[in-house]
Design a protein around this motif. Structure first.
Motif, mmCIF file in Angstrom:
data_model
loop_
_atom_site.group_PDB
_atom_site.id
_atom_site.type_symbol
_atom_site.label_atom_id
_atom_site.label_comp_id
_atom_site.label_asym_id
_atom_site.label_seq_id
_atom_site.Cartn_x
_atom_site.Cartn_y
_atom_site.Cartn_z
ATOM 1 N N TYR A 99 0.675 -1.185 -0.068
ATOM 2 C CA TYR A 99 -0.012 -0.067 -0.032
ATOM 3 C C TYR A 99 0.935 1.280 0.166
ATOM 4 O O TYR A 99 0.347 2.288 -0.561
ATOM 5 C CB TYR A 99 -0.970 0.008 1.377
ATOM 6 N N TRP A 111 -6.033 5.533 -5.893
ATOM 7 C CA TRP A 111 -5.856 4.308 -4.711
ATOM 8 C C TRP A 111 -6.890 4.508 -3.410
ATOM 9 O O TRP A 111 -7.203 3.552 -3.115
ATOM 10 C CB TRP A 111 -4.534 4.234 -4.393
ATOM 11 N N SER A 115 -9.199 1.301 -2.512
ATOM 12 C CA SER A 115 -8.966 0.817 -1.019
ATOM 13 C C SER A 115 -10.140 1.210 -0.180
ATOM 14 O O SER A 115 -10.363 0.297 0.586
ATOM 15 C CB SER A 115 -7.674 1.807 -0.632
ATOM 16 N N ASN A 152 -4.743 0.808 4.550
ATOM 17 C CA ASN A 152 -4.983 2.090 4.300
ATOM 18 C C ASN A 152 -4.176 3.263 4.870
ATOM 19 O O ASN A 152 -3.805 4.427 4.295
ATOM 20 C CB ASN A 152 -6.506 2.565 4.463
#
Length: 493
Positions: A99, A111, A115, A152
């Motif tokens: 990530y 992203w 996510s 995240n």
């Protein structure tokens, strides 16, 4: 931020945003920052916080679900529940590595949308299997999917690190992380509201709330966030950053701060529930009514610690901006030693019967944990402030690079270490739950042994902080600045 004719005359240059893409962003350009750059950064920060907030909530969803799992229905004991909530922590820790460079590969906005949407998987699985009791193995697999929320943090922090200038990184990164961390107490508070109004039989309501919030985060990111075309963090930079001993020291210290925060966040409710239940039964039989009552008492308190720890994180970053990350981190660990000492002393005066505690002992437990939450939040902010500061100092030692190249290298290395430290630090949360599981599985059925382990580790963290970062302080003038420049940023680790 783009170069325009106004830039040649020295007039402020506003950043150019086209279809959610920004080229040539340079947050260190003070005139461009003041003429619009900070507004763009703030907008991206707001929605980054929202998405990360939801991610943290989903990551910690099982710290709430275990309060809805009476032994008679799900056949999972206290030790099994500690292991269950450790699973998302473990998976989330490993996901933080990929990530970290995903925002550079796919764009911060892109992203963040992805996510957020992928969190629908663990929430839907959790909802289904809480309504349809299954095997312990099944719950371990479902809990593993909740680890998606843990990744995240790394992508969000790396993205915001690229948006903000060195002089404001402590506050911005602290606010971003703190706003995300608040996702832990918020989902626990939602769980409390459900238990208080309906009882510990309706976990699907908690899941339904987050199906909606996931949609809000994804839509907000799509409408209001941007991709930085010059953001560079990739797998190679993550290998390069590991060559520096500072990377390993920072990761170790982050185990003590963030590992404590996330580990206690997942375990605090269970520890309270165990003690409340022991006090309610007083050696008698455990009934569903008493279990529901213990769950309610635990939920009424459990969210307070993560909430205060989340709120203290940006404060730690702000203090680090003014005083220095190393000093704040040392002060934090010293205070955590004394806070863990409260837990040790309280647990040793306990009578040892299934963790039972008198009212005054419960107060001591709560005070000790609340202090650890607040201090871990302060330490989270100060340690993350140290990361960009360390590489600003190191960039000034590079030969043959222009100031712009030094700044780009510093951002790249900082972004890589943010991911690595976040991943390794999260493993501390796994360790806390495993140590507690082992402690409660022992003959004494109490957490005394675990509290001694935590205290000893904080002593080690304090020694490392002093020996590595305070015995020989490091400082430098940030890249793109000169000693005679009135806007020059002096950086201290």
């Amino acid at each position: 931020m783009t170069s325009t004719p106004e830039a040649a005359t020295g007039a402020p240059t506003a950043p150019a945003v086209k279809k959610h893409h920004i080229s040539n962003w340079n947050a260190e350009d003070v005139s461009a920052w003041e003429s619009g750059g900070k507004d763009v950064a703030r907008r991206n920060l707001v929605w980054s916080v929202v998405a990360e907030h939801v991610g943290f909530s989903v990551w910690s969803i099982w710290s709430v679900m275990v309060l809805f799992m009476p032994m008679a229905t799900y056949n999972i004991d206290a030790a099994g529940k500690f292991f269950l909530v450790a699973m998302p922590t473990l998976i989330g820790a490993f996901l933080r590595i990929p990530y970290t460079f995903a925002t550079a590969k796919f764009g911060g906005r892109n992203w963040t949308i992805f996510s957020a949407l992928v969190l629908l998987i663990p929430v839907l699985l959790t909802m289904y299997f809480m309504l349809n009791p299954a095997s312990y193995t099944t719950y371990m697999i479902v809990a593993a999917f909740a680890g998606l929320g843990g990744g995240n943090f790394a992508s969000s922090m790396t993205n915001i690190n690229a948006f903000y200038p060195q002089r404001e990184k402590g506050w911005a990164l602290g606010l971003n992380a703190g706003g995300g961390n608040i996702g832990v107490p918020v989902i626990q508070l939602i769980g409390l509201l459900v238990i208080a109004t309906i009882g510990n039989t309706a976990p699907e309501i908690v899941c339904a709330v987050y199906l909606v919030l996931i949609g809000v985060a994804a839509v907000g990111a799509a409408l209001f966030m941007d991709n930085l075309d010059n953001q560079k963090t990739n797998a190679r930079s993550m290998i390069d950053v590991l060559k520096f001993s500072d990377s390993w020291w920072i990761a170790f210290l982050y185990i003590g701060t963030f590992g404590s925060f996330i580990g206690y966040s997942f375990a605090f409710g269970q520890i309270l529930q165990i003690n409340f239940l022991a006090g309610l039964t007083d050696g008698g039989p455990v009934t569903p009514a008493l279990q529901a009552q213990a769950s309610l008492h635990a939920a009424q308190i459990a969210f307070i610690g993560p909430l205060l720890g989340s709120l203290s994180r940006p404060v730690g970053g702000k203090f680090a901006d003014k005083i220095g990350g190393g000093k704040i981190t040392l002060y934090t660990f010293v205070a955590m030693i004394f806070s863990a000492g409260i837990l040790v002393a309280t647990s040793m005066t306990d009578d040892g019967t299934a963790g039972a505690a008198t009212g005054s002992m419960m107060v001591s437990y709560v005070v000790g944990f609340i202090l650890l939450f607040v201090l871990s939040g302060l330490g989270n902010g100060s340690v993350y402030k140290m990361i960009p500061a360390i590489f600003v100092v190191k960039s000034t030692e590079l030969v043959g690079m222009t100031p712009d190249e030094q700044a780009a290298w510093s951002r790249r290395m900082s972004g890589a270490l943010i991911g690595i430290a976040g991943a390794i630090g999260a493993l501390g949360g796994v360790g806390i739950n495993l140590v507690l599981r082992a402690s409660y599985s022992g003959a004494a059925k109490s957490a005394t042994m675990a509290f001694w382990v935590f205290l000893g580790f904080y002593v080690l963290c304090a020694v490392v902080t002093w020996a590595v970062y305070l015995r020989k302080p490091r400082s430098a003038v940030a890249p793109n600045s000169t000693a005679s420049d009135p806007n020059a940023a002096s950086v201290s680790v």
